[in-house]
Each structure stands twice: as C-alpha cells, then as structure tokens.
Motif scaffolding. Structure first.
Motif, PDB file in Angstrom:
ATOM      1  N   UNK A  84       0.337 -22.910  47.127  1.00  0.00           N
ATOM      2  CA  UNK A  84      -1.065 -23.322  47.229  1.00  0.00           C
ATOM      3  C   UNK A  84      -1.811 -22.987  45.933  1.00  0.00           C
ATOM      4  N   UNK A  85      -2.963 -23.616  45.727  1.00  0.00           N
ATOM      5  CA  UNK A  85      -3.718 -23.300  44.501  1.00  0.00           C
ATOM      6  C   UNK A  85      -4.545 -22.018  44.599  1.00  0.00           C
ATOM      7  N   UNK A  86      -4.265 -21.190  45.594  1.00  0.00           N
ATOM      8  CA  UNK A  86      -4.994 -19.918  45.703  1.00  0.00           C
ATOM      9  C   UNK A  86      -4.732 -19.066  44.455  1.00  0.00           C
ATOM     10  N   UNK A  87      -5.782 -18.698  43.717  1.00  0.00           N
ATOM     11  CA  UNK A  87      -5.561 -17.897  42.506  1.00  0.00           C
ATOM     12  C   UNK A  87      -5.013 -16.507  42.845  1.00  0.00           C
ATOM     13  N   UNK A 146      -0.557 -28.100  42.138  1.00  0.00           N
ATOM     14  CA  UNK A 146      -0.295 -27.579  43.489  1.00  0.00           C
ATOM     15  C   UNK A 146      -1.122 -28.316  44.543  1.00  0.00           C
ATOM     16  N   UNK A 147      -2.356 -28.647  44.199  1.00  0.00           N
ATOM     17  CA  UNK A 147      -3.251 -29.318  45.165  1.00  0.00           C
ATOM     18  C   UNK A 147      -2.729 -30.685  45.586  1.00  0.00           C
ATOM     19  N   UNK A 169      -1.847 -25.877  36.588  1.00  0.00           N
ATOM     20  CA  UNK A 169      -0.915 -25.581  37.696  1.00  0.00           C
ATOM     21  C   UNK A 169      -1.585 -25.710  39.069  1.00  0.00           C
ATOM     22  N   UNK A 170      -2.850 -25.278  39.167  1.00  0.00           N
ATOM     23  CA  UNK A 170      -3.518 -25.362  40.466  1.00  0.00           C
ATOM     24  C   UNK A 170      -3.830 -26.800  40.861  1.00  0.00           C
ATOM     25  N   UNK A 171      -4.114 -27.644  39.863  1.00  0.00           N
ATOM     26  CA  UNK A 171      -4.340 -29.065  40.151  1.00  0.00           C
ATOM     27  C   UNK A 171      -3.033 -29.704  40.625  1.00  0.00           C
ATOM     28  N   UNK A 202      -5.661 -21.882  52.509  1.00  0.00           N
ATOM     29  CA  UNK A 202      -5.165 -21.565  51.160  1.00  0.00           C
ATOM     30  C   UNK A 202      -5.425 -22.721  50.188  1.00  0.00           C
ATOM     31  N   UNK A 203      -5.536 -23.916  50.746  1.00  0.00           N
ATOM     32  CA  UNK A 203      -5.821 -25.086  49.898  1.00  0.00           C
ATOM     33  C   UNK A 203      -7.324 -25.379  49.868  1.00  0.00           C
ATOM     34  N   UNK A 258       0.423 -31.509  46.048  1.00  0.00           N
ATOM     35  CA  UNK A 258       1.755 -31.479  46.674  1.00  0.00           C
ATOM     36  C   UNK A 258       1.761 -30.800  48.046  1.00  0.00           C
ATOM     37  N   UNK A 317      -2.666 -22.352  56.281  1.00  0.00           N
ATOM     38  CA  UNK A 317      -2.196 -23.091  55.109  1.00  0.00           C
ATOM     39  C   UNK A 317      -3.323 -23.969  54.553  1.00  0.00           C
TER      40      UNK A 317
END
Lengths: 253, 297
Positions: free
Chosen positions: A95-98, B84-85, B80-82, B112-113, B87, B109
């Motif tokens: 997840x994009x959780x930092x 992850x968002x 990386x966070x973009x 977390x997104x 997928x 879940x």
C-alpha cells in the motif's frame, strides 16, 4: 493520505489488544497487584520511609512505570512480528502508506496499551495507598514519552526478529533486568557510590525517577536531564525504525 | 506526484530488469516487458523462471537490482507510492492475518490505501457479495475454505479500485466450478477497463482469458505477443474425432492431424462429402500446452 492509514492502523492495533484483553491487560494488573501485596504490604511495612515517602507510596510510580514499559514494548513487538510471521505485513507494504505512518500507527498502539495498563495499575494502587500527585503534567509527560520510547523499541525488535524466540530475548535478558535495577523498588541514593555510578548508565532509572518526581516532587536526577534523554531516545528510535523500514529488513528481499 | 507524458498508453513498462538475490541467485537477467492498458495479459514460464520475482518488484515486495519499471507512466524509483496506488495484488500464498475477520481484512486494506471507512464498508459489501463471501464477513479468515480464502485475496486486492490487478496463480487448488466463476468475474473486471496481469500453470486459463502473453525463461522474456497469434505459430494440431459411417451407422474413433493454419471445419466438410459424419471433436493435446512446450524448447 496520512490520517486515514494512521487511524486504520491504530484502530486495528487497539482492537487487537482489547480483543485479547485477558492476555494483554489482565496479566500486568495481576502481577503489579502481587507486587503491591508482597513488597508493599508484607515487606514494605518493615521498611522505613524513602525520602520522606512511605515505601508503599514510593513503589506506586515504579510499578506503574514498569507495567507501562513492558506493555508498550511487548504490544508492538508481538503485533509486528505476528504480522511479519503471517506475512500480513505485506498488506501494508504493497500500500502507499508511508513508513512514517507505519511507525506512528504501531507506536500509538503500544502507547495506548501502555497508558491503559498504567492507569489500571495506578487505580489498583488505591486499594493500598493514596499516592500524592504533585505535578500532573510531569506525570502525563513521562508516562507518554516512556511508553513511546518502548513502543518504538518494540518496533525495532519486531523488525529484527526472525523467529518467535527473538521476540522475547530482548525483553527477558535486557529490558527486565534494566527495569528491576531502574529504581522501581529503591532509590539509588541508598546504594553504595560504585553501584550508584553503574546505575546511572541505565536509562530506565531516569524515566522512573522523573515519573516519581511528578508524584512526590523530589528526584535523584535533574528532571530536565530525564526529559532530554527521553526525547533523544525517541528521535534515535524513530530514525532507526525509518531506516529499517526503508531497507525492508526481513520483509523485502 | 510527477507524471511523465508518454506516447503509448502502457499499464506496465519494464526495461532491463535485473534481480540478484542475496545468495547470488540471478532471478531476472534483463527482462523487458510491456503490457498495454486494458489488456488481460498472461505471464508464463516454468517454476523459477522469474514470474513471482517480477510481480514482487512491481508490487514493491522485492527490491530490484537494476532496470526501470513504469506503471501507468509512474516511475517506480521516483513515485513508488503512486505506483502502489495503481496496483491490486493477489499473491500466490495466503498472506492475511488468520485471526482477523473477513470484513476487517478488507476494510483495513482500504484504509491503508486512503479510502475512508464508510466508503470502504460500502465497497466491501459490493465486492464480497460479488465474490459470494458476504455471508462469511464476520468469520475469522482461518475458518474459511481454500476457495474462499482465494476469493478473499481477490476481494482485498480490489477494495481500493486499482487500475492494474496482478494475480499470481489465483486459481491454484481451486475446484472447477469455482474456477469458472472466478474467470467470469475477472472477465467482467477486464471488460470494465481493468488491466489484468496473470500468472498461472493452468494453460487453459490463458487461452480462455488472455489477449496477450509473454513467456519467461531464466529471467528473460523469450516470446511476447497475442495469444491467438502465438497459437497460430504451432505447425500442426491433433484432434480425436468420434465419427459415424453414414451407411453402417458404426461409431469409430479416429485421430487426425491438420496444419495449424488450416480449419477443422474444412476437414469435417471433406469427411461429410465421403459419407463420414463427425459426432464429437476433442483436441488430442491442449494447444496452449503445445505452445508452452514449443516456446520452452
């Protein structure tokens, strides 16, 4: 994007320890009650006052802090390692959780459990003695910072742990001895100079001493030194956790 | 988030991807792969070919040693966070907390997104109903059957509405009826525009679901293209026919081989002209299996 993952993680963590309250909340309360009975009532009645405070009253801050330290540490280490072991930590990692939110979420869960257990133990102490609270803000500050430091320490342990044994090694061989020698049951002023100097290397001593200052307005060390140490430990442990999570130690190949 | 403008609309673009594990194993040796947006794409290869490592890198569970990865034009190294968002991933192994309830796993879940709880609860209801898990929402995950656990993984992967769904052997150990149900659901998701990347050992699954495919061998892509086009590259196909002689009305079994570019219908026509009627046709060997083995040679 930070608030929702943080509250999700905190909610998950607090639901976890509240669901298994008989394993997480009850044992420390029973343990500390036994200390109150055995050390406070039975033995304490034969011990003279320490720094003008009855032995039972002297014990209260130490036993509260001991339960806070153990609970906040064990909450995070067991929860994080449990997630790693089951690989459910991958839910967070994809997840994009930092990483900062992961640290804050797990640490907050540990702090919350530490404070709940500490409060319960403090309430139990009322059955034995009515402790004085001179500086409420100092009491709150010390209990919060100590719980935070040990929750963050639990996270470091959880990240490093590879097997279940690793979860208890630090707690058994380092944390417990440091806590027992950290002035829970005695003031270091009563120790020989040599042991006083050795004790000064124990960080838990400053936490308990500062916390006790909040109750009785007297301490073995300068309160500012104790607060500075707690803040320094917090910063170091946050940085260490951030580094370990970035590397993905034991989680990312 | 910095978005790089590119000409083609690619869901995944991988260039020169390399992965060497700590023990020295070279899992990927310069893998190149492109998956277009909206595709239903199969990633095939033998065990240890590098499929799971590739998925691991895409989903940030494995650190790459070298190469570039873009997902919907977001650079894995920079955003990386973009990445992850975009997928949703369905892993090969069950990786949820076995002590948590189904609904909690899904809603967490989503959290977390960054999906607000109320929206997550509403979405969870829709997805769990679609996957026939709604009745089990308050059960702890360890009490679910294997097939239910697989569906739970899919539900969890979909809760944040990803644009790219990655499935690593999603139907392993799933019974036939359930597998067909999952295929139908995945086809619907793809129809609605979701890009799907699938790895599987059920080659029939590839033929049924996928538009394009790539074959990986020893950490490199050795063939990539349309599933149908690659199937056409087979030189010949074998069929088992159940036929009747029009006059004697006797049932007979016969095997025929035709060139891959010839039609089986033409053969049936020819037989019919000679008074032989075809009652049933079965491919002697699975075409995808033939293709798989041919590409691996």
């Amino acid at each position: 994007m930070i608030w929702i993952p943080f509250t999700t993680l905190l909610r998950k963590e607090s639901t976890r320890f509240l669901r298994i309250w008989s394993q997480t909340l009850l044992p420390p309360v029973i343990n500390q009650s036994l200390y109150f009975i055995v050390f406070g009532s039975f033995i304490g009645s034969q011990v003279s006052d320490i720094n003008g405070v009855s032995y039972m009253a002297f014990l209260v801050p130490g036993l509260v802090m001991m339960s806070v330290i153990n609970s906040s540490f064990s909450n995070v280490v067991s929860s994080f390692f449990g997630n790693k072991f089951q690989r459910s930590i991958e839910e967070l990692m994809v997840s994009p959780t930092p990483n900062s939110v992961i640290i804050a979420g797990y640490a907050s869960g540990g702090v919350l459990r530490g404070i709940i257990v500490g409060t319960l133990v403090f309430m139990i102490s009322f059955a034995f003695v009515r402790p004085n609270v001179e500086h409420l803000l100092i009491v709150i500050l010390f209990v919060f910072l100590t719980a935070l430091v040990f929750a963050l320490g639990g996270l470091v342990n959880g990240i490093f742990a590879k097997k279940f044994d690793d979860v208890s090694i630090f707690s058994t061989f380092i944390l417990t001895p440091l806590t027992y020698f950290g002035g829970v049951f005695y003031s270091i002023r009563d120790l020989p100079i040599f042991w006083q100097n050795i004790s000064k290397a124990n960080p838990i001593l400053y936490m308990i001493d500062g916390f006790r200052y909040g109750f009785y307005g007297q301490s073995d060390f300068d309160i500012r030194l104790s607060i500075s140490l707690l803040i320094a430990f917090t910063i170091i442990l946050v940085a260490l956790n951030a580094h370990l999570l970035k590397k993905g130690l034991g989680m990312r190949s | 988030m910095k978005k790089i403008i590119m000409k083609r609309s690619l869901a995944i673009e991988i260039k020169g991807l390399r992965k060497t594990y700590a023990g020295g194993t070279k899992a990927l040796k310069g893998l190149n792969l492109s998956v277009e947006e909206g595709d239903f794409f199969a990633l095939l290869g033998s065990n240890g070919a590098g499929k799971t490592t590739t998925i691991g890198i895409l989903t940030s569970l494995v650190n790459k040693s070298a190469g570039k990865v873009h997902v919907f034009n977001y650079d894995l190294d920079k955003d990386i966070n973009a990445v992850k968002s975009q997928i949703g991933v369905v892993p090969q192994e069950f990786n949820f907390n076995v002590f948590e309830k189904v609904i909690d796993i899904i809603v967490c879940q989503a959290g977390y997104f960054g999906v607000p709880r109320k929206i997550a609860e509403k979405r969870a209801e829709e997805i769990l109903k679609a996957l026939d898990l709604w009745d089990k929402r308050n059960k702890v995950s360890r009490s679910l059957s294997g097939g239910m656990k697989r569906r739970l993984l899919i539900a969890r992967a979909l809760i944040h509405k990803p644009k790219l769904l990655i499935l690593d052997e999603p139907t392993a150990g799933v019974d036939v009826e359930l597998r067909y149900g999952m295929w139908k659901y995945l086809k619907e998701l793809n129809k609605e525009g979701m890009t799907i990347l699938l790895t599987t050992h059920y080659l029939e699954e590839v033929e049924q679901l996928c538009k394009n495919m790539a074959m990986i061998r020893e950490g490199k892509v050795i063939a990539q293209g349309s599933v149908q086009e690659l199937l056409k590259s087979l030189e010949k196909q074998s069929y088992v026919l159940e036929v009747y002689n029009n006059e004697k009305a006797q049932k007979q079994i016969m095997e025929v081989e035709i060139a891959a570019n010839e039609s089986i219908t033409a053969l049936i026509q020819k037989l019919s002209e000679k008074g032989i009627l075809v009652n049933d046709i079965q491919p002697k060997t699975n075409r995808m299996e033939q293709l798989f083995l041919k590409l691996l040679k």
